[in-house]
Design a protein around this motif. Structure first.
Motif, PDB file in Angstrom:
ATOM      1  N   ASP A  88       0.854  -1.179   0.000  1.00  0.00           N
ATOM      2  CA  ASP A  88       0.000   0.000   0.000  1.00  0.00           C
ATOM      3  C   ASP A  88       0.899   1.241   0.000  1.00  0.00           C
ATOM      4  O   ASP A  88       1.745   1.386   0.882  1.00  0.00           O
ATOM      5  N   PRO A  89       0.742   2.138  -0.957  1.00  0.00           N
ATOM      6  CA  PRO A  89       1.623   3.314  -0.993  1.00  0.00           C
ATOM      7  C   PRO A  89       1.480   4.207   0.239  1.00  0.00           C
ATOM      8  O   PRO A  89       2.399   4.968   0.557  1.00  0.00           O
ATOM      9  N   TYR A  90       0.354   4.107   0.940  1.00  0.00           N
ATOM     10  CA  TYR A  90       0.130   4.941   2.132  1.00  0.00           C
ATOM     11  C   TYR A  90       0.366   4.178   3.428  1.00  0.00           C
ATOM     12  O   TYR A  90       0.412   4.775   4.496  1.00  0.00           O
ATOM     13  N   ALA A  91       0.496   2.868   3.348  1.00  0.00           N
ATOM     14  CA  ALA A  91       0.783   2.022   4.509  1.00  0.00           C
ATOM     15  C   ALA A  91       1.679   0.885   4.037  1.00  0.00           C
ATOM     16  O   ALA A  91       1.232  -0.240   3.843  1.00  0.00           O
ATOM     17  N   PRO A  92       2.956   1.176   3.792  1.00  0.00           N
ATOM     18  CA  PRO A  92       3.828   0.247   3.073  1.00  0.00           C
ATOM     19  C   PRO A  92       4.100  -1.088   3.764  1.00  0.00           C
ATOM     20  O   PRO A  92       4.693  -1.972   3.149  1.00  0.00           O
ATOM     21  N   ARG A  93       3.679  -1.231   5.003  1.00  0.00           N
ATOM     22  CA  ARG A  93       3.842  -2.537   5.651  1.00  0.00           C
ATOM     23  C   ARG A  93       2.692  -3.477   5.323  1.00  0.00           C
ATOM     24  O   ARG A  93       2.713  -4.642   5.734  1.00  0.00           O
ATOM     25  N   SER A  94       1.703  -2.990   4.603  1.00  0.00           N
ATOM     26  CA  SER A  94       0.501  -3.770   4.321  1.00  0.00           C
ATOM     27  C   SER A  94       0.280  -3.931   2.822  1.00  0.00           C
ATOM     28  O   SER A  94       0.764  -3.135   2.014  1.00  0.00           O
ATOM     29  N   LEU A  95      -0.485  -4.950   2.491  1.00  0.00           N
ATOM     30  CA  LEU A  95      -0.871  -5.205   1.111  1.00  0.00           C
ATOM     31  C   LEU A  95      -1.862  -4.126   0.662  1.00  0.00           C
ATOM     32  O   LEU A  95      -2.768  -3.746   1.416  1.00  0.00           O
ATOM     33  N   TRP A  96      -1.698  -3.635  -0.555  1.00  0.00           N
ATOM     34  CA  TRP A  96      -2.606  -2.615  -1.087  1.00  0.00           C
ATOM     35  C   TRP A  96      -3.990  -3.225  -1.307  1.00  0.00           C
ATOM     36  O   TRP A  96      -4.114  -4.350  -1.814  1.00  0.00           O
ATOM     37  N   GLY A  97      -5.035  -2.488  -0.948  1.00  0.00           N
ATOM     38  CA  GLY A  97      -6.400  -2.987  -0.987  1.00  0.00           C
ATOM     39  C   GLY A  97      -6.802  -3.666  -2.282  1.00  0.00           C
ATOM     40  O   GLY A  97      -7.304  -4.804  -2.268  1.00  0.00           O
ATOM     41  N   PRO A  98      -6.623  -3.045  -3.458  1.00  0.00           N
ATOM     42  CA  PRO A  98      -7.018  -3.697  -4.714  1.00  0.00           C
ATOM     43  C   PRO A  98      -6.250  -4.984  -5.019  1.00  0.00           C
ATOM     44  O   PRO A  98      -6.695  -5.788  -5.842  1.00  0.00           O
ATOM     45  N   TYR A  99      -5.104  -5.153  -4.374  1.00  0.00           N
ATOM     46  CA  TYR A  99      -4.297  -6.344  -4.602  1.00  0.00           C
ATOM     47  C   TYR A  99      -4.513  -7.413  -3.532  1.00  0.00           C
ATOM     48  O   TYR A  99      -3.842  -8.449  -3.551  1.00  0.00           O
TER      49      TYR A  99
END
Length: 407
Positions: free
Chosen positions: A371-382
Motif C-alpha cells: 500500500d503506498p500509504y501504509a507500506p507494511r501492508s498489502l494494497w487494498g485492490p491487490y
C-alpha cells in the motif's frame, strides 16, 4: 554481536549446509533412473508444467482414475510425464495412464508407456518417467493427464485447478461427465516435459510458498503470477532463437502452500527440497526464490539466518550452473503473527536483498504489492481478502513487475 551469538550463528550455518547435503543425497537415493531422460540423441527437453509433491493423501489407497488438468507454458512435438510415489508407504500399482488435450480428448488421447510397459510398479519413495510420446503440446493450453492406479497417493492439494476423480478404470473415457467427483488437487503426476524447437531455451522455475502456488487467485483461471510471467515470456515478439536469449521459455510453478525457507511447516523446508523441486527440473536455467515470509510468521526472528539460507540456495544453484534470483518478502500488515518485530526483520531482509550480495537478481514483490500509504501492508485492490495473499489483480501486477531481462 557477542561471541556467544557468533558461535550460535556459525552453528546454524554449519547445520544448514549439512541439511542441504543430506537432502540432495536422500533424493538421489530414492528416485530411480529417469526413463527416457538419458539418451544422447533425445535432444533438449524442457519442463512445461510442474507440481511440487507435498505429501501422501490420507486414505487415498483405493483403485481409482484421476484425471489431472494441467496447463502448459511451452509447446513441443514430443511429451513425457512423471508419475511420483515419493510419499508412498508401499509400491504404487500404476495400471494405465493417458494424455489428451482438453479441447479434443477423443481425437488426441494417447496411452503412455514406461520402458515399453503400460502397467508398472512404482517403488515407495520413487518415480517413473514415461517413454517419449509424439504429441503436439500447445504452448498455452490445458491437457488431461489421466491415471488409473491403486496404492498410496502422492499429491499436491492446493492446485488452484479443477480436476476429476472416479472409481474404477475410466482413464480412456473422452467424456469428463463420467467422472463423479471434482477435486482441487493434483494426484500422482508431478511433471510434464516437452521436446521441440523452443525447448533449447530451457525453463524458469519459480520456487515458493502459497503466494507462488496462487492462493487467492480464481481457481481454474490460470491467474497465478507464474501464469502471467509465462504469458509475457511467450509474447508476440519472442523469437524462437535460444542463442540470443529472446526465445520463449517455460515457467514451472514449484510453490507449496505454507512452505518456509528454513522451517518444516508444509513438507520439507525450501532448503531441503531445492534440489528436487528446482534444480532437477528439465531444462532449468533460472530459479526465482519466493520464500521467507512463512518463517517470520512462524517465529523466526534472525535475519542473518534467513539471508544465510537464501545465499546457500544460490551457492547450490551455481554449482549446477543455474542462476538464482529472489523476491523480497511480501507485505503482511494485518496478518495474525505479523508483529512489529516481524516487520523489522522483514525490513532488514528486504534491504539486504535489494542491496545485492544475496541473489543474482531481485524481483521486488514488496514494492509491487504494498500500500503506498501504509507500506507494511498489502494494497487494498491487490488483497484477496486475508491481508497476505494477492488477488487476481495483485498476481497480475506481480507477473508484470518482473524485469524479463534479469531472467
Amino acid at each position: 554481536m557477542s561471541m556467544r551469538t557468533l558461535r550460535s550463528h556459525a552453528g546454524r550455518l554449519a547445520l544448514l549446509a549439512v541439511v542441504v547435503l543430506l537432502a540432495a543425497t536422500v533424493y538421489a537415493v530414492v528416485v530411480p533412473e529417469r526413463a527416457g531422460a538419458g539418451s544422447d540423441d533425445d535432444g533438449d527437453w524442457a519442463g512445461t508444467w510442474y507440481a511440487a509433491p507435498v505429501g501422501a493423501e490420507p486414505g487415498g489407497d483405493s483403485a481409482r482414475t484421476v484425471r489431472n488438468v494441467v496447463h502448459t507454458s511451452l509447446g513441443g512435438s514430443r511429451a513425457r510425464v512423471t508419475v511420483s510415489n515419493l510419499f508412498g508407504h508401499a509400491p504404487l500399482d500404476l495400471r494405465h495412464t493417458t494424455l489428451a488435450t482438453v479441447a479434443d480428448p477423443a481425437r488426441t488421447m494417447r496411452t503412455l508407456t514406461f520402458r515399453g510397459l503400460a502397467r508398472v510398479s512404482v517403488p515407495a519413495g520413487g518415480e517413473v518417467v514415461s517413454d517419449p510420446l509424439a504429441f503436439e503440446v500447445p504452448a498455452s493450453g490445458d491437457l488431461y493427464v489421466s491415471v488409473y492406479a491403486a496404492g498410496p497417493v502422492t499429491w499436491h492439494p492446493g492446485a488452484q485447478q479443477t480436476s476429476f476423480v472416479a472409481r474404477g478404470d475410466i482413464d480412456r473415457a473422452a467424456d469428463p461427465g463420467v467422472f463423479a467427483q471434482v477435486t482441487g488437487a493434483w494426484r500422482y503426476v508431478t511433471a510434464l516435459d516437452v521436446q521441440g524447437p523452443g525447448a533449447a531455451a530451457g525453463s524458469v522455475v519459480v520456487f515458493g510458498d502459497s503466494i507462488t502456488e496462487g492462493v487467492g487467485s480464481t481457481p481454474g483461471a490460470d491467474r497465478r503470477w507464474t501464469d502471467v510471467l509465462a504469458g509475457r515470456l511467450r509474447g508476440p515478439h519472442a523469437a524462437l532463437d535460444p542463442s540470443d536469449g529472446s526465445a520463449p521459455r517455460a515457467v514451472l510453478n514449484a510453490g507449496i502452500g505454507g512452505n518456509a525457507l528454513l522451517a518444516r511447516f508444509a513438507g520439507p523446508s525450501g532448503v531441503e527440497r531445492f534440489q528436487r523441486d528446482a534444480l532437477s527440473r528439465a531444462g532449468v536455467r533460472t530459479v526465482v526464490v519466493e520464500l521467507g515470509i512463512n518463517d517470520l510468521l512462524g517465529g523466526e526472528r534472525d535475519a542473518a539466518a534467513l539471508l544465510a539460507g537464501m545465499r546457500e540456495l544460490v551457492r547450490v544453484g551455481h554449482a549446477r550452473g543455474v542462476r538464482v534470483l529472489g523476491t523480497t518478502l511480501s507485505p503482511c500488515g494485518g496478518v495474525r503473527g505479523c508483529t512489529g518485530a516481524v516487520q523489522r526483520v522483514r525490513g532488514s531482509v528486504n534491504s539486504a536483498i535489494r542491496g545485492g550480495g544475496v541473489y543474482d537478481g531481485v524481483v521486488d514483490i514488496d514494492r509491487v504489492l504494498r500500500d503506498p500509504y501504509a507500506p507494511r501492508s498489502l494494497w487494498g485492490p491487490y488483497d484477496s481478502g486475508d491481508r497476505l495473499h494477492p488477488s487476481d489483480a495483485g498476481y497480475l501486477a506481480m507477473g508484470r513487475g518482473v524485469d524479463l531481462g534479469v531472467l
